[in-house]
Design a protein around this motif. Structure first.
Motif, PDB file in Angstrom:
ATOM      1  N   ILE A 131      13.471  10.761  35.229  1.00 49.45           N
ATOM      2  CA  ILE A 131      13.093  10.105  33.966  1.00 49.45           C
ATOM      3  C   ILE A 131      11.583   9.920  33.985  1.00 49.45           C
ATOM      4  N   SER A 132      10.937  10.304  32.916  1.00 47.00           N
ATOM      5  CA  SER A 132       9.469  10.225  32.890  1.00 47.00           C
ATOM      6  C   SER A 132       9.007   8.777  32.878  1.00 47.00           C
ATOM      7  N   SER A 133       7.785   8.599  33.374  1.00 45.25           N
ATOM      8  CA  SER A 133       7.219   7.249  33.386  1.00 45.25           C
ATOM      9  C   SER A 133       7.012   6.725  31.970  1.00 45.25           C
ATOM     10  N   ALA A 134       6.765   7.634  31.007  1.00 41.77           N
ATOM     11  CA  ALA A 134       6.610   7.213  29.605  1.00 41.77           C
ATOM     12  C   ALA A 134       7.912   6.628  29.069  1.00 41.77           C
ATOM     13  N   THR A 135       9.035   7.279  29.390  1.00 37.48           N
ATOM     14  CA  THR A 135      10.348   6.765  28.958  1.00 37.48           C
ATOM     15  C   THR A 135      10.628   5.417  29.605  1.00 37.48           C
ATOM     16  N   ILE A 136      10.338   5.319  30.897  1.00 33.70           N
ATOM     17  CA  ILE A 136      10.550   4.052  31.605  1.00 33.70           C
ATOM     18  C   ILE A 136       9.668   2.958  31.008  1.00 33.70           C
ATOM     19  N   ARG A 137       8.429   3.305  30.641  1.00 27.10           N
ATOM     20  CA  ARG A 137       7.517   2.329  30.039  1.00 27.10           C
ATOM     21  C   ARG A 137       8.092   1.797  28.725  1.00 27.10           C
ATOM     22  N   ASN A 138       8.693   2.676  27.917  1.00 27.26           N
ATOM     23  CA  ASN A 138       9.315   2.247  26.656  1.00 27.26           C
ATOM     24  C   ASN A 138      10.489   1.307  26.922  1.00 27.26           C
ATOM     25  N   GLU A 139      11.270   1.661  27.936  1.00 29.26           N
ATOM     26  CA  GLU A 139      12.419   0.805  28.279  1.00 29.26           C
ATOM     27  C   GLU A 139      11.943  -0.569  28.769  1.00 29.26           C
ATOM     28  N   MET A 140      10.854  -0.558  29.513  1.00 29.82           N
ATOM     29  CA  MET A 140      10.297  -1.823  30.007  1.00 29.82           C
ATOM     30  C   MET A 140       9.790  -2.681  28.855  1.00 29.82           C
ATOM     31  N   SER A 141       9.232  -2.051  27.844  1.00 29.40           N
ATOM     32  CA  SER A 141       8.778  -2.787  26.650  1.00 29.40           C
ATOM     33  C   SER A 141       9.970  -3.430  25.950  1.00 29.40           C
ATOM     34  N   ASP A 142      11.081  -2.671  25.872  1.00 27.99           N
ATOM     35  CA  ASP A 142      12.301  -3.232  25.264  1.00 27.99           C
ATOM     36  C   ASP A 142      12.820  -4.418  26.075  1.00 27.99           C
ATOM     37  N   LEU A 143      12.834  -4.279  27.392  1.00 26.94           N
ATOM     38  CA  LEU A 143      13.310  -5.367  28.247  1.00 26.94           C
ATOM     39  C   LEU A 143      12.425  -6.609  28.113  1.00 26.94           C
ATOM     40  N   GLU A 144      11.134  -6.377  27.905  1.00 24.64           N
ATOM     41  CA  GLU A 144      10.224  -7.501  27.692  1.00 24.64           C
ATOM     42  C   GLU A 144      10.530  -8.193  26.376  1.00 24.64           C
ATOM     43  N   GLU A 145      10.741  -7.405  25.329  1.00 24.43           N
ATOM     44  CA  GLU A 145      11.073  -7.982  24.027  1.00 24.43           C
ATOM     45  C   GLU A 145      12.389  -8.759  24.077  1.00 24.43           C
TER      46      GLU A 145
END
Length: 343
Positions: A37-51
Motif C-alpha cells: 500500500i502506498s504511503s500516499a494511501t496510508i496518509r489519506n487513511e491516517m487523515s480519516d482516522l484523525e478526523e
C-alpha cells in the motif's frame, strides 16, 4: 466502524508509537508494517482516522500519535494478549513463593518485582482480610527490668515488642504466664478478645496480673495495624525515564499524586469489583492522571476479593504484556494467600 485497512493502520501506528515514543508518519507504516500500500494511501487513511478521533497530530509537520479514543479501540478490539515466557513464569513463582514475616513487607517486594519487570510504577493495596488471629505468644526476659513479647499470627506476622517488666512479677514465672496466655488467647481474632476473657486471665494470673494490660494493649494494636489496608508503591522514578514526563511541571504533578495516599487508595479501590481494569488518559477520574494509563486487577483470598495490584504508566504503555503480567501475578498471589489464610 473501522474497515480492515484502517484497523491495520491504527494498530501499526499504536504499536510503533508504544515502541518509539515518536509521532508516526505514513512512510514508516509503509516500510515497517503494511506492504503493498502506498504511503500516499496510508496518509489519506491516517487523515480519516484523525478526523474520526482515533489519532492526533501534535505538530503541523509531524506524524500522528494515538488519541485516548484510539488507545481504547486498540485495547478493546485490536490488542492480542501476550503469554508470559516459561522463564518469566518460573521467575515470578520463585519470587512469590517465599516465607515472610509481615504481609506488608511481602507486598512491598511484589511491588518491586512488578516495577522492575515493567519499568512502570507499581501500586498495590495490602490484603483487606480482618482475619488475623493469635497463633503463639511468648515472654522472653531481656534483663531484670525488661522483656520481649513475641507475637506470632496465622498470617505469618512475627512481632517482637520490648516492654517494661512490673516490679512484682518474677522472671521465673514467665513460662507459666506464657502458657496461660497461649491457652486463653491462641486462635482468637481481634474482636474476640473482650473484657470477660481479660478478667478470666487476670484471675488465673493472680499477683502477676499487672503484666497483662500492656501485653493486651500491644497485641490489639499490632493485629489492628496488620489487618489494616495500606497502599504500597514502587518504581516512582521509572516514570521519569519516559520523555512524556521529563517536563519539570509534569514531574511535580506526578510526584504530588504519590504523596496523596488517600488519592491512591481511591484509584486502586475503584477496581475492586472488576477482573481487569484499564483506564486511559481522560478516563481516569483524577485530573493529575490524564496523561497516564492505569492497569489494575484483583487478587483474592478464597472467593473474596482481598486487594488490587496495578501499574501506572504513560498512555503508550505496553498494554498486552502488562495485562498478562498483572493477571498472572494476581492469580499466583491469590493461590498463595488462600493457602496461608484458610489452612
Amino acid at each position: 466502524m473501522l474497515d480492515e485497512r484502517k484497523k491495520r493502520i491504527l494498530e501499526a501506528i499504536i504499536d510503533d508509537y508504544i515502541n518509539t515514543g515518536e509521532p508516526v508518519g505514513s512512510r514508516t507504516i509503509a516500510k515497517k508494517y503494511i506492504f503493498g500500500i502506498s504511503s500516499a494511501t496510508i496518509r489519506n487513511e491516517m487523515s480519516d482516522l484523525e478526523e474520526m478521533g482515533y489519532l492526533e497530530q501534535p505538530h503541523t509537520s509531524a506524524g500522528r500519535i494515538p488519541s485516548d479514543k484510539g488507545y481504547r479501540y486498540y485495547v478493546d478490539e485490536l490488542m492480542k494478549v501476550s503469554r508470559l515466557s516459561p522463564q518469566q513464569v518460573e521467575f515470578i513463582r520463585s519470587q512469590l513463593n517465599v516465607k515472610f514475616n509481615e504481609i506488608n513487607e511481602y507486598m512491598e517486594n511484589i511491588a518491586k518485582i512488578i516495577s522492575n519487570l515493567t519499568n512502570y510504577t507499581a501500586v498495590i493495596s495490602t490484603p483487606n482480610v480482618k482475619k488475623s488471629f493469635i497463633k503463639y505468644l511468648q515472654l522472653v526476659p531481656v534483663d531484670s527490668k525488661r522483656y520481649i513479647l513475641i507475637l506470632v499470627t496465622n498470617t505469618g506476622l512475627v512481632k517482637d515488642i520490648l516492654l517494661d517488666k512490673p516490679e512484682n512479677v518474677d522472671i521465673k514465672d514467665f513460662i507459666y504466664i506464657s502458657n496461660i496466655l497461649n491457652e486463653k488467647l491462641s486462635g482468637l481474632k481481634l474482636e474476640d478478645i473482650d473484657q470477660k476473657i481479660i478478667l478470666d486471665i487476670e484471675n488465673i494470673l493472680g499477683k502477676n496480673k499487672t503484666i497483662l494490660s500492656p501485653i493486651i494493649e500491644n497485641v490489639l494494636r499490632t493485629i489492628s495495624a496488620a489487618d489494616s489496608t495500606e497502599v504500597v508503591l514502587s518504581g516512582i522514578k521509572n516514570m521519569f525515564d519516559f520523555p512524556e514526563f521529563s517536563d519539570v511541571l509534569k514531574a511535580k504533578i506526578f510526584l504530588h499524586i504519590f504523596e496523596q495516599k488517600e488519592m491512591l487508595r481511591q484509584i486502586i479501590n475503584s477496581a475492586m469489583h472488576e477482573h481487569i481494569t484499564i483506564r486511559i488518559g481522560t478516563e481516569n477520574p483524577i485530573e493529575d492522571l490524564k496523561e497516564c494509563s492505569v492497569v489494575l486487577s484483583n487478587y483474592r483470598i478464597g472467593d473474596s476479593i482481598a486487594g488490587s495490584i496495578g501499574i501506572i504508566g504513560p498512555k503508550r504503555l505496553r498494554y498486552s504484556q502488562t495485562v498478562s503480567l498483572i493477571d498472572y501475578i494476581c492469580d499466583t498471589l491469590s493461590d498463595i494467600l488462600t493457602r496461608l489464610f484458610t489452612e
